[in-house]
Scaffold this motif. Structure first.
Motif, PDB file in Angstrom:
ATOM      1  N   ALA A  97      -9.446   9.132   0.581  1.00 16.10           N
ATOM      2  CA  ALA A  97      -8.354   9.443   1.512  1.00 16.10           C
ATOM      3  C   ALA A  97      -7.516   8.200   1.790  1.00 16.10           C
ATOM      4  O   ALA A  97      -6.284   8.280   1.850  1.00 16.10           O
ATOM      5  CB  ALA A  97      -8.916  10.020   2.806  1.00 16.10           C
ATOM      6  N   ARG A  98      -8.167   7.046   1.956  1.00 15.27           N
ATOM      7  CA  ARG A  98      -7.428   5.796   2.168  1.00 15.27           C
ATOM      8  C   ARG A  98      -6.565   5.467   0.958  1.00 15.27           C
ATOM      9  O   ARG A  98      -5.413   5.043   1.097  1.00 15.27           O
ATOM     10  CB  ARG A  98      -8.392   4.638   2.438  1.00 15.27           C
ATOM     11  N   ASP A  99      -7.110   5.654  -0.240  1.00 14.41           N
ATOM     12  CA  ASP A  99      -6.344   5.384  -1.461  1.00 14.41           C
ATOM     13  C   ASP A  99      -5.119   6.292  -1.557  1.00 14.41           C
ATOM     14  O   ASP A  99      -4.033   5.846  -1.928  1.00 14.41           O
ATOM     15  CB  ASP A  99      -7.211   5.558  -2.705  1.00 14.41           C
ATOM     16  N   ARG A 158      -1.206   5.146  -1.544  1.00 15.12           N
ATOM     17  CA  ARG A 158      -0.259   5.532  -2.592  1.00 15.12           C
ATOM     18  C   ARG A 158       0.965   6.225  -2.007  1.00 15.12           C
ATOM     19  O   ARG A 158       2.102   5.979  -2.436  1.00 15.12           O
ATOM     20  CB  ARG A 158      -0.932   6.456  -3.609  1.00 15.12           C
ATOM     21  N   LEU A 159       0.740   7.097  -1.028  1.00 13.99           N
ATOM     22  CA  LEU A 159       1.863   7.794  -0.410  1.00 13.99           C
ATOM     23  C   LEU A 159       2.757   6.823   0.357  1.00 13.99           C
ATOM     24  O   LEU A 159       3.986   6.973   0.335  1.00 13.99           O
ATOM     25  CB  LEU A 159       1.360   8.909   0.515  1.00 13.99           C
ATOM     26  N   ARG A 160       2.166   5.832   1.029  1.00 11.29           N
ATOM     27  CA  ARG A 160       2.967   4.819   1.714  1.00 11.29           C
ATOM     28  C   ARG A 160       3.818   4.039   0.723  1.00 11.29           C
ATOM     29  O   ARG A 160       4.987   3.743   0.989  1.00 11.29           O
ATOM     30  CB  ARG A 160       2.060   3.856   2.498  1.00 11.29           C
ATOM     31  N   ARG A 217       9.127   2.880  -1.649  1.00 14.09           N
ATOM     32  CA  ARG A 217      10.025   2.833  -2.803  1.00 14.09           C
ATOM     33  C   ARG A 217      11.185   3.810  -2.645  1.00 14.09           C
ATOM     34  O   ARG A 217      12.333   3.497  -2.992  1.00 14.09           O
ATOM     35  CB  ARG A 217       9.246   3.130  -4.082  1.00 14.09           C
ATOM     36  N   LEU A 218      10.901   4.989  -2.097  1.00 12.21           N
ATOM     37  CA  LEU A 218      11.952   5.968  -1.852  1.00 12.21           C
ATOM     38  C   LEU A 218      12.945   5.452  -0.809  1.00 12.21           C
ATOM     39  O   LEU A 218      14.160   5.634  -0.957  1.00 12.21           O
ATOM     40  CB  LEU A 218      11.340   7.294  -1.406  1.00 12.21           C
TER      41      LEU A 218
END
Length: 137
Positions: free
Chosen positions: A101-103, A107-109, A114-115
């Motif tokens: 879940a942390r990974d 990745r989403l952060r 980047r977005l």
């Protein structure tokens, strides 16, 4: 089949984090293949360990193997992995759900950051970008 779950409360819906017999990749009943898939080991290593345990216990593991084969549910067909990355992901989920879940959060952060960089580049007054867009028209 989905209605059976609601009619019989003792049945649980299939879960990717549960131990299953892997009959598709198994030799006898799929117990070793299921253990290997669940733990993330090579199936050959699990089979060698099972044979070694058989000789070390004087054949005492055979009844346990067959009992496990009868008790363990069969792996649902929809849980077959499409890619090696999918197999690695689900094995990491089984080993450490909180780390996975942390990974994913990390990745989403990173994707969000980047977005935001792309968005700020596009929305700021950028004359070279405006020229490039005009040239494309």
């Amino acid at each position: 089949m989905a209605n059976d779950i609601f009619e019989r409360p003792d049945l649980q819906p299939p879960s990717r984090t549960r131990l299953y017999r892997d009959k598709a990749n198994g030799k006898v009943m799929g117990v070793c293949a299921g253990i290997a898939d669940y733990a993330g080991f090579d199936v050959t290593l699990v089979r060698v360990c099972m044979v070694a345990a058989h000789f070390l216990t004087g054949g005492g593991t055979i009844p346990f193997y067959f009992v496990a084969g009868l008790i363990m549910p069969r792996k649902p067909a929809e849980f077959d992995y499409a890619a090696p990355e999918e197999r690695q992901f689900w094995q990491s989920v089984r080993q450490s759900p909180s780390r996975t879940a942390r990974d994913i959060r990390s990745r989403l952060r990173e994707i969000d950051r980047r977005l935001a960089d792309v968005e700020s580049y596009v929305t700021t007054e950028n004359r070279s970008l405006a020229r490039e867009i005009e040239q494309l028209r």
